[in-house]
Design a protein around this motif. Structure first.
Motif, mmCIF file in Angstrom:
data_model
loop_
_atom_site.group_PDB
_atom_site.id
_atom_site.type_symbol
_atom_site.label_atom_id
_atom_site.label_comp_id
_atom_site.label_asym_id
_atom_site.label_seq_id
_atom_site.Cartn_x
_atom_site.Cartn_y
_atom_site.Cartn_z
ATOM 1 N N LEU A 1 5.386 -6.284 -12.482
ATOM 2 C CA LEU A 1 4.763 -5.174 -11.765
ATOM 3 C C LEU A 1 3.294 -5.048 -12.140
ATOM 4 C CD1 LEU A 1 5.227 -2.666 -9.922
ATOM 5 C CD2 LEU A 1 5.658 -1.373 -12.021
ATOM 6 N N ARG A 2 2.446 -4.806 -11.136
ATOM 7 C CA ARG A 2 1.036 -4.507 -11.360
ATOM 8 C C ARG A 2 0.718 -3.224 -10.602
ATOM 9 N NH1 ARG A 2 -2.676 -8.502 -12.922
ATOM 10 N NH2 ARG A 2 -4.065 -6.714 -12.768
ATOM 11 N N LEU A 3 -0.286 -2.515 -11.042
ATOM 12 C CA LEU A 3 -0.705 -1.320 -10.328
ATOM 13 C C LEU A 3 -2.172 -1.469 -9.957
ATOM 14 C CD1 LEU A 3 1.322 1.030 -9.972
ATOM 15 C CD2 LEU A 3 1.820 -0.156 -12.103
ATOM 16 N N SER A 4 -2.521 -1.047 -8.762
ATOM 17 C CA SER A 4 -3.924 -1.035 -8.355
ATOM 18 C C SER A 4 -4.233 0.348 -7.816
ATOM 19 C CB SER A 4 -4.173 -2.065 -7.245
ATOM 20 O OG SER A 4 -4.151 -3.364 -7.762
ATOM 21 N N GLY A 5 -5.265 0.978 -8.335
ATOM 22 C CA GLY A 5 -5.641 2.292 -7.820
ATOM 23 C C GLY A 5 -6.129 3.193 -8.927
ATOM 24 N N ARG A 6 -6.473 4.423 -8.544
ATOM 25 C CA ARG A 6 -6.918 5.407 -9.541
ATOM 26 C C ARG A 6 -5.677 6.061 -10.157
ATOM 27 N NH1 ARG A 6 -12.427 7.820 -6.665
ATOM 28 N NH2 ARG A 6 -13.695 6.053 -7.345
ATOM 29 N N ILE A 7 -5.011 5.288 -10.988
ATOM 30 C CA ILE A 7 -3.724 5.714 -11.549
ATOM 31 C C ILE A 7 -3.904 6.936 -12.455
ATOM 32 C CG2 ILE A 7 -1.704 4.961 -12.872
ATOM 33 C CD1 ILE A 7 -2.174 3.451 -10.189
ATOM 34 N N ALA A 8 -5.017 6.979 -13.186
ATOM 35 C CA ALA A 8 -5.232 8.080 -14.131
ATOM 36 C C ALA A 8 -5.198 9.437 -13.421
ATOM 37 C CB ALA A 8 -6.571 7.892 -14.843
ATOM 38 N N GLN A 9 -5.525 9.450 -12.137
ATOM 39 C CA GLN A 9 -5.549 10.730 -11.413
ATOM 40 C C GLN A 9 -4.184 11.107 -10.832
ATOM 41 O OE1 GLN A 9 -8.666 10.291 -8.515
ATOM 42 N NE2 GLN A 9 -10.250 10.111 -10.076
ATOM 43 N N MET A 10 -3.190 10.298 -11.075
ATOM 44 C CA MET A 10 -1.848 10.631 -10.586
ATOM 45 C C MET A 10 -1.194 11.620 -11.558
ATOM 46 S SD MET A 10 -1.471 9.087 -7.745
ATOM 47 C CE MET A 10 0.262 9.070 -7.283
ATOM 48 N N PRO A 11 -0.206 12.393 -11.084
ATOM 49 C CA PRO A 11 0.461 13.351 -11.967
ATOM 50 C C PRO A 11 1.155 12.657 -13.143
ATOM 51 C CG PRO A 11 1.123 13.660 -9.673
ATOM 52 C CD PRO A 11 0.303 12.434 -9.711
ATOM 53 N N SER A 12 1.352 13.391 -14.226
ATOM 54 C CA SER A 12 1.872 12.759 -15.450
ATOM 55 C C SER A 12 3.279 12.186 -15.256
ATOM 56 C CB SER A 12 1.849 13.735 -16.621
ATOM 57 O OG SER A 12 2.645 14.845 -16.307
ATOM 58 N N ARG A 13 4.075 12.807 -14.381
ATOM 59 C CA ARG A 13 5.435 12.270 -14.151
ATOM 60 C C ARG A 13 5.368 10.834 -13.601
ATOM 61 N NH1 ARG A 13 7.799 16.476 -9.937
ATOM 62 N NH2 ARG A 13 9.567 15.061 -9.972
ATOM 63 N N PHE B 1 0.868 -1.187 0.000
ATOM 64 C CA PHE B 1 0.000 0.000 0.000
ATOM 65 C C PHE B 1 0.902 1.233 0.000
ATOM 66 C CE2 PHE B 1 -4.232 1.534 2.103
ATOM 67 C CZ PHE B 1 -4.514 2.261 0.957
ATOM 68 N N GLY B 2 1.199 1.711 -1.181
ATOM 69 C CA GLY B 2 2.182 2.788 -1.312
ATOM 70 C C GLY B 2 1.609 4.180 -1.125
ATOM 71 N N PHE B 3 0.385 4.385 -1.598
ATOM 72 C CA PHE B 3 -0.186 5.740 -1.541
ATOM 73 C C PHE B 3 -1.705 5.588 -1.562
ATOM 74 C CE2 PHE B 3 -1.601 9.815 -3.103
ATOM 75 C CZ PHE B 3 -0.706 10.730 -2.562
ATOM 76 N N SER B 4 -2.349 6.097 -0.529
ATOM 77 C CA SER B 4 -3.799 5.885 -0.451
ATOM 78 C C SER B 4 -4.554 7.100 -0.968
ATOM 79 C CB SER B 4 -4.207 5.612 1.001
ATOM 80 O OG SER B 4 -4.227 6.818 1.734
ATOM 81 N N THR B 5 -5.826 6.899 -1.275
ATOM 82 C CA THR B 5 -6.655 8.024 -1.728
ATOM 83 C C THR B 5 -6.772 9.064 -0.603
ATOM 84 O OG1 THR B 5 -8.553 6.629 -1.138
ATOM 85 C CG2 THR B 5 -8.051 6.825 -3.465
ATOM 86 N N GLU B 6 -6.571 8.627 0.639
ATOM 87 C CA GLU B 6 -6.631 9.562 1.779
ATOM 88 C C GLU B 6 -5.340 10.366 1.924
ATOM 89 O OE1 GLU B 6 -7.864 6.376 2.095
ATOM 90 O OE2 GLU B 6 -9.936 7.058 2.156
ATOM 91 N N LEU C 1 6.125 12.841 -1.437
ATOM 92 C CA LEU C 1 5.735 11.446 -1.694
ATOM 93 C C LEU C 1 5.700 11.156 -3.196
ATOM 94 C CD1 LEU C 1 2.909 10.858 0.957
ATOM 95 C CD2 LEU C 1 4.937 9.424 0.638
ATOM 96 N N ILE C 2 5.215 12.131 -3.975
ATOM 97 C CA ILE C 2 5.128 11.939 -5.427
ATOM 98 C C ILE C 2 6.542 11.819 -6.025
ATOM 99 C CG2 ILE C 2 4.403 13.025 -7.614
ATOM 100 C CD1 ILE C 2 2.022 12.068 -5.947
#
Ligand code: IPE
Ligand code: MG
Length: 245
Positions: A93-105, A54-59, A71-72
């Motif tokens: 590697l797999r990703l789980s989360g709202r990745i589209a809302q992360m910054p472009s970098r 759990f690297g980064f939560s929506t909270e 953190l980013i």
């Protein structure tokens, strides 16, 4: 002795670890990133099939802006850093989360790491980034509705989407092909689930250690696995039907 197939870790305590040393919170997060790398290495070496971190939560967006920015930046560095080693160790590697809302970098770093590990067939490292279990279920429900809409508008039979059962719903979660975690570890002594994998942890053993995440080493991992094995061996647990609560 049976090993957990999928370990999920709610890593916590970076801030307190830093505070105890007179360091800044970002320095604690940097140390936490190193621990994440070490833990991935250890799980790979032990033959674990999947590890969710759990690297980064929506909270986490609610934290002070400077901490979120740190953190980013650290996440971006971490993704570039791990790509090579994961590929070398055949870890996908797999990703789980709202990745589209992360910054472009972060998107670029993710694309790089995914591309490097695309052909890997060994352990899966599932990074939960901008992840929350309730957002995941909402996203799954919306994806299911979208798929239903599509099937209604096409000539394909729509029945399966009209009668969505648990297995059908599961297919819309972020990592539907991943087995559910059988061991959930939380560091830093907190006894909360914190919106982590609510759907997937129905049968997981829960292990809480007071150790702060940056100090979570191989010995700690072993302690968690041994506790898991001891509980698996308990006849009362073994004799319970899988779905019984
Ligand atoms: C976990 O450590 C860090 C993240 C996954 C973002 P914390 O930053 O929550 O550390 P404490 O709870 O303040 O010690
Ligand atoms: Mg915390």
């Amino acid at each position: 002795m049976r090993l957990p197939r999928h370990i999920a870790i709610l890593l916590d305590g970076n801030g307190r670890w830093a505070l105890n040393r007179g360091l800044t919170r970002p320095q604690g997060h940097r140390a936490g990133g190193e621990t994440a790398k070490r833990c991935t290495r250890n799980c790979h070496a032990l033959g674990i099939q999947a590890l969710t971190l759990f690297g980064f939560s929506t909270e986490n967006w609610n934290r002070p802006m400077e901490e979120v920015q740190a953190l980013i930046v650290l996440l971006e560095e971490y993704l570039y850093d791990i790509a090579w080693e994961l590929a070398e160790n055949n870890v996908r590697l797999r990703l789980s989360g709202r990745i589209a809302q992360m910054p472009s970098r972060i998107h670029q770093a993710i694309a790089f790491a995914l591309q490097k590990t695309a052909g890997c067939t060994g352990m899966i490292l599932n990074l939960a980034i901008n992840y929350g279990a309730k957002p995941e279920m909402v996203d799954a429900a919306n994806a299911a509705l979208g798929a239903r809409e599509k099937s209604i508008n096409s000539s394909a039979p729509a029945r399966e989407f009209f009668h969505l059962d648990q297995e059908g719903f599961r297919r819309f979660l972020y990592a539907p092909d991943l087995s559910f975690p059988d061991l959930l570890i939380r560091t830093s002594g907190e006894q909360r689930v914190s919106n982590f994998l609510l759907w997937q942890i129905e049968e997981a053993y829960y292990y809480i250690t007071s150790t702060l995440w940056p100090d979570f080493d191989l010995q700690e991992l072993w302690q968690a696995i041994l506790a898991f094995q001891r509980r698996c061996l308990q006849p009362s647990r073994e004799s319970q039907p899988a779905k019984e609560k």
